[in-house]
Motif scaffolding. Structure first.
Motif, PDB file in Angstrom:
ATOM      1  N   ARG A 113    -134.919 -51.103  58.738  1.00  0.00           N
ATOM      2  CA  ARG A 113    -133.929 -51.369  57.704  1.00  0.00           C
ATOM      3  C   ARG A 113    -134.489 -52.342  56.675  1.00  0.00           C
ATOM      4  O   ARG A 113    -134.219 -52.220  55.468  1.00  0.00           O
ATOM      5  CB  ARG A 113    -132.640 -51.934  58.325  1.00  0.00           C
ATOM      6  N   GLU A 114    -135.287 -53.289  57.119  1.00  0.00           N
ATOM      7  CA  GLU A 114    -135.878 -54.250  56.195  1.00  0.00           C
ATOM      8  C   GLU A 114    -136.793 -53.553  55.185  1.00  0.00           C
ATOM      9  O   GLU A 114    -136.768 -53.856  53.984  1.00  0.00           O
ATOM     10  CB  GLU A 114    -136.654 -55.323  56.966  1.00  0.00           C
ATOM     11  N   HIS A 122    -126.863 -58.209  56.703  1.00  0.00           N
ATOM     12  CA  HIS A 122    -126.321 -59.566  56.725  1.00  0.00           C
ATOM     13  C   HIS A 122    -126.419 -60.220  55.352  1.00  0.00           C
ATOM     14  O   HIS A 122    -125.615 -61.095  55.014  1.00  0.00           O
ATOM     15  CB  HIS A 122    -127.061 -60.426  57.762  1.00  0.00           C
ATOM     16  N   ASP A 123    -127.409 -59.811  54.535  1.00  0.00           N
ATOM     17  CA  ASP A 123    -127.517 -60.372  53.192  1.00  0.00           C
ATOM     18  C   ASP A 123    -127.450 -59.296  52.106  1.00  0.00           C
ATOM     19  O   ASP A 123    -127.633 -59.585  50.927  1.00  0.00           O
ATOM     20  CB  ASP A 123    -128.784 -61.218  53.035  1.00  0.00           C
ATOM     21  N   TYR A 124    -127.209 -58.058  52.510  1.00  0.00           N
ATOM     22  CA  TYR A 124    -126.909 -56.984  51.560  1.00  0.00           C
ATOM     23  C   TYR A 124    -125.708 -56.250  52.135  1.00  0.00           C
ATOM     24  O   TYR A 124    -125.822 -55.223  52.785  1.00  0.00           O
ATOM     25  CB  TYR A 124    -128.118 -56.053  51.377  1.00  0.00           C
ATOM     26  N   GLU A 125    -124.550 -56.843  51.912  1.00  0.00           N
ATOM     27  CA  GLU A 125    -123.338 -56.464  52.639  1.00  0.00           C
ATOM     28  C   GLU A 125    -122.741 -55.148  52.151  1.00  0.00           C
ATOM     29  O   GLU A 125    -123.040 -54.679  51.049  1.00  0.00           O
ATOM     30  CB  GLU A 125    -122.297 -57.572  52.508  1.00  0.00           C
ATOM     31  N   ALA A 126    -121.858 -54.612  52.974  1.00  0.00           N
ATOM     32  CA  ALA A 126    -121.132 -53.394  52.641  1.00  0.00           C
ATOM     33  C   ALA A 126    -119.654 -53.587  52.956  1.00  0.00           C
ATOM     34  O   ALA A 126    -119.287 -54.385  53.828  1.00  0.00           O
ATOM     35  CB  ALA A 126    -121.680 -52.203  53.425  1.00  0.00           C
ATOM     36  N   VAL A 127    -118.811 -52.856  52.247  1.00  0.00           N
ATOM     37  CA  VAL A 127    -117.389 -52.831  52.584  1.00  0.00           C
ATOM     38  C   VAL A 127    -117.237 -52.180  53.951  1.00  0.00           C
ATOM     39  O   VAL A 127    -117.792 -51.109  54.212  1.00  0.00           O
ATOM     40  CB  VAL A 127    -116.587 -52.038  51.532  1.00  0.00           C
ATOM     41  N   ARG A 128    -116.517 -52.829  54.842  1.00  0.00           N
ATOM     42  CA  ARG A 128    -116.317 -52.307  56.197  1.00  0.00           C
ATOM     43  C   ARG A 128    -114.860 -51.883  56.375  1.00  0.00           C
ATOM     44  O   ARG A 128    -114.023 -52.112  55.505  1.00  0.00           O
ATOM     45  CB  ARG A 128    -116.732 -53.347  57.228  1.00  0.00           C
TER      46      ARG A 128
END
Length: 754
Positions: free
Chosen positions: A471-472, A682-688
């Protein structure tokens, strides 16, 4: 001819309508005959290149598009089945293989010569030429919201109607009756005068020997029986019970695993790799340095630098080996670049306006501004954005005996096949690509870099290899939606009506109409300046509409407020030449109860956008208490001409809203020391799910030409949200994302641009 010489020759000839192309023998004839052995299984007949019929009377629609959650294979099968008068219970769908014969000419037709009408007599020649163009350009693209409006309208429906005609013709010959006396219904041919009724399967072989029409009679909307109806999607059951196969599910005998990394600073090159520590990790087999890569197809050119791969017996040792590498990169002077410097560059280039190019110019805006008493000005900015598909980039490849076989989820199988062949130095015919379900695409999986890496690693390993990006790596080595700055001025008359509109922004991409506005403003000057960066860019859901939708629909709101007018009524008053826009606005205002008073701390915002042939209006409601915001409700109205699959359109609008809302609230790729600072969710968030708003979607079937559905819901959500924030707080948000602002304070403290 090379690809682009041939493309220019064919497309120029078609567009000019010259006798040169018309006289060339490029009529496609019955393409099914050459594909019969390849495409038809036991007890099946390929009647049309895109339709086969089994002995059990099952109709299989062959779909030249990838399934990445949008349900397109079902919707296109609906279009085939309705024109064919097929029994939906006996209809199936199958993705077309990555073969030249299934290059998507209908998409090319839609993009190259949109809306063009040709005399019936030359349509086969035009289509034949477009098939050659699509073949040469390796076009098998899923994107641009083109699947239904281009493939469906210009391909699938025609295939269904033409196949129906072939079956009627074959039955008429067998029964010795006029074709006009034969009816079709639920996959049966009927001749009422003689009481004959036979399944399509009885005439499939005879029909396959005939030549299909490229101009068959299509149904009117009031004749549709399957289009416009909700049907069970083909892909859902397998996704629910876990039997659906994604690329990550592929397992081959003797398969190894690999992962990769590139220079953290874009454009950097490899100096040296120290891999002793990595090789000492149990399970690590080898470490490879991979060359830079480039590709050029209908999606566009791209380049990527060298990468380093770790090959291992499993993904865990591969990723641990990667972390243990000591790699020295040449960053080529880009290591000092930051987001702040990029936006300072944008600001300077807009201010200098050197080599400004014009998108739209009418009236004399300069003259109006020189005498106007009320001028509103503002700058807007949006950051770089990553795609972050739920399924990380991955591919499984095996290379042996001069051939490559690859399992992947991608948005352009033919283009990927050619890119892999080029990288391996073999003919494309020696590459077999098996496209799988995709866990999201959004434009990222139209770039073949990960396919090329998998093939090169497998070639070196001599065994099947599954490449998995972390993912990184996915976040830090994307082809990003570009950061953009856009500067506006508007002049208002004494009644608050806009009489001039000026807009200059950085870096024009696609589509060309994205920055244009539908509003009736007499003087307009819209243009752009170049301001390139070292950050790689690529298509992102709704492409440039996602930036310009935020800019223009936020600024028109500013003008309305400055004029002391209601933002909804203000828009309607400026849209007299656009009745579709007015209709969606009126519908969304009605459904959202626009005039209903809201409690303190609550706000409501509106937007309207046309993109990909579709008009969407949205109203967003928010609550802001002590600076904490919740997005409570989104009401959307969409006019895509006609909803082939109403539930599918609803799902697409909901998806587009969540994707755009994620970007508006959280999405920001920042550049520090030349590299991406973010790395994971954690630092590129998404609407959950727990923060997602209630979404209500309403569909208007206006009867206009069918438009797209996958992307048009995204551009309007950010401005409607920002306008709602202003309504609740008085804070005008001009740069995104919103999570950087403290909404408890005033404009200056909130960090708002302008």
């Amino acid at each position: 001819m090379n690809k682009f010489t041939r493309r220019a020759f064919l497309s120029t000839g078609i567009i000019a309508g010259t006798g040169l192309v018309i006289g060339v023998s490029i009529r496609p004839g019955n393409r099914a005959q050459g594909l019969q052995e390849l495409m038809a299984g036991e007890d099946e007949t390929l009647v049309h290149a895109y339709i086969k019929i089994g002995a059990d009377n099952v109709v299989t629609a062959i779909i030249p598009h990838s399934e990445m959650g949008q349900g397109i294979q079902t919707s296109l099968a609906q279009m085939v089945a309705d024109e064919l008068d097929a029994d939906w219970d006996l209809v199936r769908a199958e993705e077309a293989p990555a073969l030249d014969e299934y290059a998507n000419y209908a998409v090319g037709k839609g993009f190259l010569i949109p809306g063009a009408k040709f005399p019936d007599i030359i349509v086969p020649s035009v289509d034949g030429a477009l098939m050659q163009i699509a073949d040469v350009l390796n076009v098998q693209v899923t994107g641009g919201s083109g699947s239904i409006r281009f493939t469906g309208e210009l391909g699938s429906r025609i295939a269904g109607a033409a196949t129906r005609q072939l079956l009627v013709q074959a039955a008429a010959q067998e029964w010795q009756v006029p074709e006009s006396e034969i009816e079709t219904e639920k996959s049966h041919l009927i001749h009422r005068a003689s009481s004959r009724k036979e399944p399509y399967a009885a005439f499939a072989v005879a029909a396959s020997a005939l030549t299909p029409s490229y101009t068959p009679q299509l149904k009117r909307q009031d004749q549709f029986k399957i289009m416009g109806q909700q049907v069970q999607r083909f892909d859902i059951p397998a996704k629910v019970d876990g039997t659906a196969q994604f690329a990550l599910d592929v397992r081959l005998p003797g398969m190894l695993y690999a992962t990769v990394t590139r220079s953290p600073v874009f454009g950097g090159s490899l100096i040296a790799t120290k891999d002793e520590a990595a090789r000492a990790i149990s399970g690590v087999i080898d470490v490879y340095e991979l060359p830079p890569m480039e590709s050029n197809d209908m999606i566009g050119a791209f380049a990527a630098g060298e990468s380093v791969a770790v090959l291992a017996e499993g993904y865990w040792p591969a990723i641990q080996g990667l972390k243990a590498l000591d790699i020295e990169w040449d960053t080529r002077g880009n290591e000092t670049v930051t987001s702040d410097k990029i936006f300072a560059q944008f600001d300077a280039d807009i201010s200098a306006a050197q080599n400004r190019e014009t998108d739209s110019l009418f009236g004399d805006a300069d003259d109006v501004f020189s005498t106007a008493a009320n001028i509103i000005s503002a700058d807007y900015r949006v950051p770089f954005l990553a795609h972050t598909c739920m399924e990380p980039l991955n591919a499984t490849a095996e290379v042996k005996d001069g051939r490559c076989e690859i399992w992947i989820g991608c948005q352009n199988p033919l283009g990927f096949r050619q890119a892999v062949a080029n990288a391996l130095g073999i003919d494309a015919e020696n590459v077999t690509l098996h496209n799988q379900f995709m866990g999201g695409g959004f434009g990222r999986k139209a770039r073949p870099d990960y396919a090329i890496q998998a093939a090169l690693i497998a070639q070196r390993a001599g065994r099947p290899v599954q490449l998995i990006w972390s993912r990184e790596e996915d976040v830090r080595q994307d082809f990003y939606r570009p950061a953009v700055q856009s500067r506006f001025r508007a002049a208002l008359d004494n009644d608050g009506n806009p009489i001039a509109w000026e807009n200059t922004y950085v870096d024009k991409h696609e589509p060309i109409e994205a920055p244009l506005i539908p509003y009736a403003i007499a003087a307009q000057n819209i243009g752009h300046v170049a301001s390139p960066t070292h950050v790689p860019f690529g298509a992102w859901r709704s492409v440039d509409h996602s930036q310009h939708g935020f800019f223009t629909e936020s600024f028109i709101d500013e003008i309305a407020v400055a004029a002391g007018k209601d933002p909804y009524a203000y828009r309607v008053g400026l849209l007299s030449n656009h009745p579709r826009h007015i209709a969606v606005l009126e519908k969304v205002a009605e459904q959202a109860q626009w005039g209903r008073p809201l409690a303190e701390g609550r706000g409501r915002g509106i937007s309207v956008q046309e993109s990909f042939g579709t008009v969407v209006a949205q109203v967003v409601e928010v609550t802001i208490i002590d600076g904490n915001m919740s997005v409570d409700r989104v009401v959307a109205v969409i006019d895509a001409g006609f909803a082939i699959s109403p539930d599918g359109i609803t799902a697409q609008v909901e998806s587009a809203i969540i994707y755009g809302l994620t970007a508006a609230l959280h999405g920001e790729i920042t550049i520090e020391n030349g590299a991406v600072a973010q790395s994971n969710f954690h630092d590129y968030e998404a609407v959950r799910m727990d923060t997602a708003p209630k979404i209500e979607t309403h569909i208007i079937n206006s009867g206009h030409a069918i438009g797209g559905a996958g992307e048009p819901g995204t551009p309007g959500i950010a401005p409607a949200l920002a306008n709602a924030v202003f309504d609740a707080t008085g804070i005008r948000v001009r740069n995104l994302p919103l999570n950087q602002f403290n909404l408890r304070f005033g404009v200056e403290d909130a960090g708002v641009v302008g």
